[in-house]
Design a protein around this motif. Structure first.
Motif, PDB file in Angstrom:
ATOM      1  N   SER A 248      96.529 -60.388  17.351  1.00  0.00           N
ATOM      2  CA  SER A 248      97.187 -61.600  16.521  1.00  0.00           C
ATOM      3  C   SER A 248      97.598 -61.204  15.235  1.00  0.00           C
ATOM      4  N   THR A 249      97.292 -60.152  14.487  1.00  0.00           N
ATOM      5  CA  THR A 249      97.602 -59.821  13.142  1.00  0.00           C
ATOM      6  C   THR A 249      98.825 -58.957  12.942  1.00  0.00           C
ATOM      7  N   ARG A 250      99.463 -58.747  13.931  1.00  0.00           N
ATOM      8  CA  ARG A 250     100.773 -58.124  13.800  1.00  0.00           C
ATOM      9  C   ARG A 250     101.677 -59.182  13.375  1.00  0.00           C
ATOM     10  N   VAL A 251     103.018 -58.436  12.973  1.00  0.00           N
ATOM     11  CA  VAL A 251     103.869 -59.540  12.531  1.00  0.00           C
ATOM     12  C   VAL A 251     104.479 -60.743  13.636  1.00  0.00           C
ATOM     13  N   PRO A 252     104.187 -61.876  13.087  1.00  0.00           N
ATOM     14  CA  PRO A 252     104.697 -62.918  14.088  1.00  0.00           C
ATOM     15  C   PRO A 252     105.802 -62.997  14.714  1.00  0.00           C
ATOM     16  N   GLY A 253     106.072 -63.155  16.040  1.00  0.00           N
ATOM     17  CA  GLY A 253     107.352 -63.050  16.737  1.00  0.00           C
ATOM     18  C   GLY A 253     107.590 -61.814  17.115  1.00  0.00           C
ATOM     19  N   GLU A 254     106.788 -60.802  16.719  1.00  0.00           N
ATOM     20  CA  GLU A 254     107.319 -59.483  17.153  1.00  0.00           C
ATOM     21  C   GLU A 254     106.689 -59.008  18.513  1.00  0.00           C
ATOM     22  N   ALA A 255     107.316 -58.354  19.405  1.00  0.00           N
ATOM     23  CA  ALA A 255     106.522 -58.058  20.703  1.00  0.00           C
ATOM     24  C   ALA A 255     105.658 -56.931  20.437  1.00  0.00           C
ATOM     25  N   LEU A 256     104.463 -56.757  21.088  1.00  0.00           N
ATOM     26  CA  LEU A 256     103.539 -55.861  20.905  1.00  0.00           C
ATOM     27  C   LEU A 256     104.206 -54.561  21.569  1.00  0.00           C
ATOM     28  N   PRO A 257     104.147 -53.425  21.003  1.00  0.00           N
ATOM     29  CA  PRO A 257     104.593 -52.026  21.544  1.00  0.00           C
ATOM     30  C   PRO A 257     103.953 -51.847  22.784  1.00  0.00           C
ATOM     31  N   ASP A 258     104.617 -51.179  23.754  1.00  0.00           N
ATOM     32  CA  ASP A 258     104.414 -50.967  24.982  1.00  0.00           C
ATOM     33  C   ASP A 258     102.842 -49.920  24.939  1.00  0.00           C
ATOM     34  N   GLY A 259     102.083 -50.507  26.012  1.00  0.00           N
ATOM     35  CA  GLY A 259     100.825 -49.962  25.884  1.00  0.00           C
ATOM     36  C   GLY A 259      99.792 -50.364  24.808  1.00  0.00           C
ATOM     37  N   TYR A 260     100.036 -51.249  24.020  1.00  0.00           N
ATOM     38  CA  TYR A 260      99.176 -51.709  22.955  1.00  0.00           C
ATOM     39  C   TYR A 260      97.943 -52.689  23.381  1.00  0.00           C
ATOM     40  N   ALA A 261      98.398 -53.550  24.461  1.00  0.00           N
ATOM     41  CA  ALA A 261      97.237 -54.365  24.853  1.00  0.00           C
ATOM     42  C   ALA A 261      96.241 -53.586  25.741  1.00  0.00           C
ATOM     43  N   GLU A 262      96.701 -52.481  26.340  1.00  0.00           N
ATOM     44  CA  GLU A 262      95.975 -51.513  27.114  1.00  0.00           C
ATOM     45  C   GLU A 262      94.850 -50.915  26.031  1.00  0.00           C
ATOM     46  N   THR A 263      95.372 -50.074  25.157  1.00  0.00           N
ATOM     47  CA  THR A 263      94.873 -49.399  23.957  1.00  0.00           C
ATOM     48  C   THR A 263      93.808 -50.346  23.259  1.00  0.00           C
ATOM     49  N   VAL A 264      94.034 -51.639  23.237  1.00  0.00           N
ATOM     50  CA  VAL A 264      92.993 -52.513  22.431  1.00  0.00           C
ATOM     51  C   VAL A 264      91.892 -52.756  23.205  1.00  0.00           C
ATOM     52  N   VAL A 265      92.351 -53.230  24.714  1.00  0.00           N
ATOM     53  CA  VAL A 265      90.981 -53.419  25.233  1.00  0.00           C
ATOM     54  C   VAL A 265      90.136 -52.078  25.706  1.00  0.00           C
ATOM     55  N   ASP A 266      90.958 -50.878  25.991  1.00  0.00           N
ATOM     56  CA  ASP A 266      90.149 -49.799  26.142  1.00  0.00           C
ATOM     57  C   ASP A 266      89.144 -49.277  24.820  1.00  0.00           C
ATOM     58  N   THR A 267      89.814 -49.611  23.716  1.00  0.00           N
ATOM     59  CA  THR A 267      89.128 -49.287  22.365  1.00  0.00           C
ATOM     60  C   THR A 267      87.940 -50.473  22.338  1.00  0.00           C
ATOM     61  N   LEU A 268      88.169 -51.605  22.431  1.00  0.00           N
ATOM     62  CA  LEU A 268      87.023 -52.528  22.894  1.00  0.00           C
ATOM     63  C   LEU A 268      85.970 -52.179  23.560  1.00  0.00           C
ATOM     64  N   ILE A 269      86.248 -51.911  24.700  1.00  0.00           N
ATOM     65  CA  ILE A 269      85.362 -51.674  25.916  1.00  0.00           C
ATOM     66  C   ILE A 269      84.513 -50.238  25.417  1.00  0.00           C
ATOM     67  N   ARG A 270      85.236 -49.403  25.034  1.00  0.00           N
ATOM     68  CA  ARG A 270      84.272 -48.191  24.495  1.00  0.00           C
ATOM     69  C   ARG A 270      83.237 -48.564  23.378  1.00  0.00           C
ATOM     70  N   GLY A 271      83.470 -49.573  22.710  1.00  0.00           N
ATOM     71  CA  GLY A 271      82.651 -50.154  21.569  1.00  0.00           C
ATOM     72  C   GLY A 271      81.604 -50.999  21.979  1.00  0.00           C
ATOM     73  N   ILE A 272      81.816 -52.106  23.028  1.00  0.00           N
ATOM     74  CA  ILE A 272      81.081 -52.803  23.624  1.00  0.00           C
ATOM     75  C   ILE A 272      80.444 -52.740  25.096  1.00  0.00           C
ATOM     76  N   GLY A 273      80.895 -51.602  25.644  1.00  0.00           N
ATOM     77  CA  GLY A 273      80.349 -51.270  27.083  1.00  0.00           C
ATOM     78  C   GLY A 273      79.018 -51.051  27.111  1.00  0.00           C
ATOM     79  N   ALA A 274      78.366 -51.144  28.100  1.00  0.00           N
ATOM     80  CA  ALA A 274      77.211 -50.823  28.361  1.00  0.00           C
ATOM     81  C   ALA A 274      76.986 -49.337  28.338  1.00  0.00           C
ATOM     82  N   PRO A 275      75.889 -48.483  27.486  1.00  0.00           N
ATOM     83  CA  PRO A 275      75.634 -47.295  27.664  1.00  0.00           C
ATOM     84  C   PRO A 275      75.738 -46.684  28.898  1.00  0.00           C
ATOM     85  N   GLY A 276      76.434 -45.619  29.321  1.00  0.00           N
ATOM     86  CA  GLY A 276      76.549 -45.152  30.560  1.00  0.00           C
ATOM     87  C   GLY A 276      77.481 -45.586  31.436  1.00  0.00           C
ATOM     88  N   SER A 277      78.066 -46.721  31.256  1.00  0.00           N
ATOM     89  CA  SER A 277      78.940 -47.526  32.270  1.00  0.00           C
ATOM     90  C   SER A 277      80.136 -46.922  32.203  1.00  0.00           C
TER      91      SER A 277
END
Length: 197
Positions: free
Chosen positions: A168-197
């Protein structure tokens, strides 16, 4: 939509066309430069081509009208399919990303940006529109913790905020770049994923 969200009053049968015109007028005014300050019952009535009494029969005040209008364009998040946590978070992230392209994306920023001047409006918007959406994300993260996909010590509120904030912090009304949602989720999972999962 709950009765508390709309706070409807008894009276003559509603005209769907009038209601639609009122909601669109509210959103148009809210998206304008003056934001929340520019939304008055008089301005909405004039723009919608209805009398003020028509508005007051449906909503008791400006705050209730704005929250209802926002709820009509910020629908509840879809119930995730229940696959892996990554799949569910990606489904939700893509849904949130798609909303950014909508005509009224700026309305939400104008309400958040005026939280200090209009705390009651912001609190009600958060309670009626935002929190039910965050509950969906919270449930996915809680399921991930219970199922061992995510760290046992995960602070759910931090996890929700990390996902929502990065989308939500990107420019209002501007579409997210291709692959951005995937990058966000994958980065988040790397930080909060269970060790060894």
């Amino acid at each position: 939509m709950t009765e508390t969200t709309t706070e409807r009053r008894a009276g003559r049968p509603r005209s769907e066309r009038a209601e639609r015109a009122i909601v669109e007028a509210t959103l148009d005014l809210l998206a304008a430069e003056s934001g929340v300050a520019g939304v008055t019952i008089e301005a909405v009535a004039s723009r919608a081509g209805v009398g003020k009494a028509t508005i007051y029969r449906r909503w008791p005040n400006k705050e209730a009208l704005i929250v209802h209008a926002l709820a009509t364009v910020k629908a509840p998040l879809p119930e995730p399919s229940g696959g892996s946590v990554r799949e569910d978070l990606l489904e939700l992230a893509l849904a949130m990303g798609a909303e950014r392209k909508r005509k009224y994306a700026k309305c939400f920023w104008n309400v958040v940006g005026s939280a200090e001047k209009h705390p009651t409006l912001y609190a009600r918007y958060r309670q009626d529109v935002i929190e039910p959406r965050r509950d969906v994300i919270r449930a996915v993260l809680a399921r991930g913790v219970r199922g061992g996909e995510l760290r046992a010590d995960l602070d759910l509120e931090v996890g929700v905020t990390m996902l929502v904030g990065s989308l939500s912090t990107r420019v209002p009304g501007e579409a997210l770049p291709d692959g951005y949602a995937e990058t966000v989720v994958d980065t988040l999972i790397r930080g909060i994923g269970a060790p060894g999962s």
